[in-house]
Enzyme design. Sequence first.
Site, PDB file in Angstrom:
ATOM      1  N   ARG A 108       0.675  -1.170   0.019  1.00 33.73           N
ATOM      2  CA  ARG A 108       0.017  -0.042  -0.096  1.00 33.73           C
ATOM      3  C   ARG A 108       1.014   1.165   0.142  1.00 33.73           C
ATOM      4  O   ARG A 108       0.714   1.979  -0.850  1.00 33.73           O
ATOM      5  CB  ARG A 108      -0.982   0.142   1.304  1.00 33.73           C
ATOM      6  CG  ARG A 108      -2.254  -0.754   0.976  1.00 33.73           C
ATOM      7  CD  ARG A 108      -2.627  -1.355   2.359  1.00 33.73           C
ATOM      8  NE  ARG A 108      -1.732  -2.401   2.781  1.00 33.73           N
ATOM      9  CZ  ARG A 108      -1.661  -3.701   2.261  1.00 33.73           C
ATOM     10  NH1 ARG A 108      -2.671  -4.006   1.474  1.00 33.73           N
ATOM     11  NH2 ARG A 108      -0.944  -4.544   2.581  1.00 33.73           N
ATOM     12  N   THR A 109       1.672   1.225   1.088  1.00 32.86           N
ATOM     13  CA  THR A 109       2.355   2.696   1.139  1.00 32.86           C
ATOM     14  C   THR A 109       3.352   3.079  -0.143  1.00 32.86           C
ATOM     15  O   THR A 109       3.049   4.105  -0.598  1.00 32.86           O
ATOM     16  CB  THR A 109       3.500   2.523   2.178  1.00 32.86           C
ATOM     17  OG1 THR A 109       2.611   2.045   3.409  1.00 32.86           O
ATOM     18  CG2 THR A 109       3.723   3.862   2.716  1.00 32.86           C
TER      19      THR A 109
ATOM     20  N   LYS B  77      26.451  -4.075  -1.303  1.00 36.10           N
ATOM     21  CA  LYS B  77      27.904  -3.881  -1.645  1.00 36.10           C
ATOM     22  C   LYS B  77      28.426  -3.367  -0.020  1.00 36.10           C
ATOM     23  O   LYS B  77      29.636  -3.241   0.006  1.00 36.10           O
ATOM     24  CB  LYS B  77      28.571  -3.165  -2.558  1.00 36.10           C
ATOM     25  CG  LYS B  77      28.065  -3.655  -3.868  1.00 36.10           C
ATOM     26  CD  LYS B  77      28.314  -2.459  -5.082  1.00 36.10           C
ATOM     27  CE  LYS B  77      27.631  -2.674  -6.183  1.00 36.10           C
ATOM     28  NZ  LYS B  77      27.529  -1.550  -7.176  1.00 36.10           N
TER      29      LYS B  77
ATOM     30  N   ARG C  47      11.243   3.553   3.863  1.00 34.23           N
ATOM     31  CA  ARG C  47      10.553   2.552   4.933  1.00 34.23           C
ATOM     32  C   ARG C  47      12.065   1.840   5.135  1.00 34.23           C
ATOM     33  O   ARG C  47      12.817   1.424   4.237  1.00 34.23           O
ATOM     34  CB  ARG C  47       9.751   1.664   4.179  1.00 34.23           C
ATOM     35  CG  ARG C  47       9.475   0.672   5.132  1.00 34.23           C
ATOM     36  CD  ARG C  47       8.177  -0.268   4.977  1.00 34.23           C
ATOM     37  NE  ARG C  47       7.000   0.533   5.013  1.00 34.23           N
ATOM     38  CZ  ARG C  47       5.691   0.160   4.856  1.00 34.23           C
ATOM     39  NH1 ARG C  47       5.641  -1.297   4.649  1.00 34.23           N
ATOM     40  NH2 ARG C  47       4.577   0.810   5.391  1.00 34.23           N
TER      41      ARG C  47
ATOM     42  N   HIS D 237       4.576   5.736  11.506  1.00 34.39           N
ATOM     43  CA  HIS D 237       4.099   5.662  10.176  1.00 34.39           C
ATOM     44  C   HIS D 237       3.085   6.894   9.960  1.00 34.39           C
ATOM     45  O   HIS D 237       2.003   6.621  10.009  1.00 34.39           O
ATOM     46  CB  HIS D 237       3.518   4.322  10.078  1.00 34.39           C
ATOM     47  CG  HIS D 237       3.168   3.831   8.764  1.00 34.39           C
ATOM     48  ND1 HIS D 237       3.510   4.644   7.740  1.00 34.39           N
ATOM     49  CD2 HIS D 237       2.674   2.784   8.278  1.00 34.39           C
ATOM     50  CE1 HIS D 237       3.079   4.004   6.353  1.00 34.39           C
ATOM     51  NE2 HIS D 237       2.688   2.694   6.814  1.00 34.39           N
TER      52      HIS D 237
HETATM   53  N1   CP Z   1      -0.444  -0.098   5.706  1.00 36.97           N
HETATM   54  C1   CP Z   1       0.968  -0.243   5.268  1.00 36.97           C
HETATM   55  O1   CP Z   1       1.756   0.176   5.603  1.00 36.97           O
HETATM   56  O2   CP Z   1       0.580  -1.294   4.327  1.00 36.97           O
HETATM   57  P1   CP Z   1       1.902  -1.759   3.466  1.00 36.97           P
HETATM   58  O3   CP Z   1       2.997  -2.411   4.629  1.00 36.97           O
HETATM   59  O4   CP Z   1       1.678  -2.775   2.616  1.00 36.97           O
HETATM   60  O5   CP Z   1       2.768  -0.708   2.950  1.00 36.97           O
END
Ligand code: CP
Length: 305
Positions: free
Chosen positions: A53-54, A82, A103, A131
């Site tokens: 999603r993100t 590396k 992320r 998040h």
């Molecule tokens: N909600 C969320 O962060 O989903 P993903 O891990 O799929 O990005």
Amino acid sequence: MDFTGKSIVSIRELDKDSFLKILVTSKEIKDGKYADCLRGKLLATLFFEPSTRTRLSFESAMRYMGGGVIGFAGTEYTSVKKGETLVDTIKTVSGYCDVIVIRHPVEGAARLASENAGVPVINAGDGANQHPTQTFLDLFTMNEIFSDLSTIRVGFLGDLKYGRAVHSLAYALSLYNTPLWFISPELLKMPEYLVEEIRENGSRIHEVENLEGLDEQLDILYVTRIQKERFGDMQEYEKVAGCFRITKSVVESLGENIKIMHPLPRVDEIDQEVDTLENAIYFKQAHNGIPVRQAVLGLVLGVLQ
Ligand code: CP
């Protein structure tokens, strides 16, 4: 708050005015405004951890607004393999784009990135910590249904220890003094420092181990997956795996108006039969990631004010 040129690392650096700015801009975008306003801008998505999603909603958001995207999903074919450090990766990629979304499995990695980047950095999840853009889309989804975030009663169920979406959202709701229920087995309890912070901000907190007695008590049940990947000891995980499951009858027992949210992905904590109920709004929630992330990109790039 003026978001122009700013990184978004932690929900703690934001206030209700900032949330309002994001919610209003997201609504304008959802209603059809600002198409193509990021033409000529480039986003880099650096995903050191899995995501559906993100990452994809950020990439769609950028493309829907006319911008371009570079990046990686997993480090296998990058110079991280590396031995390149995060700081060197960030310093390099900063020169290739206008904004970075990162992320990373390590708490604090997004902060380190923001301190070393020449462009705004948006935290798309750092370990069990934060998040923030998930929180924006959660608030947006709640606000679409309930006009006053201060009066809704929200229960968080599941992995409150490692769930970064919960950590960010509960903190944000505490700024509205929203009454909160933390529902989890002892092993997955919300970290004490967060409970203290949230209480100090003004939310009334109820900590319980299951849903017993919560019928008609909640407006929203925010369910989370047990974050298996964060457990150092798989024996500890086995103690809590499958310890709760939301079925149609559980939803019915919570009252006909309850809304079920989930940041997704889910594993087995919500039965698929629940998806057909009006109460289930988690896919709508996920789809709101597009206008909300369009708003975030437009604001930090200074194209929207
Ligand atoms: N909600 C969320 O962060 O989903 P993903 O891990 O799929 O990005």
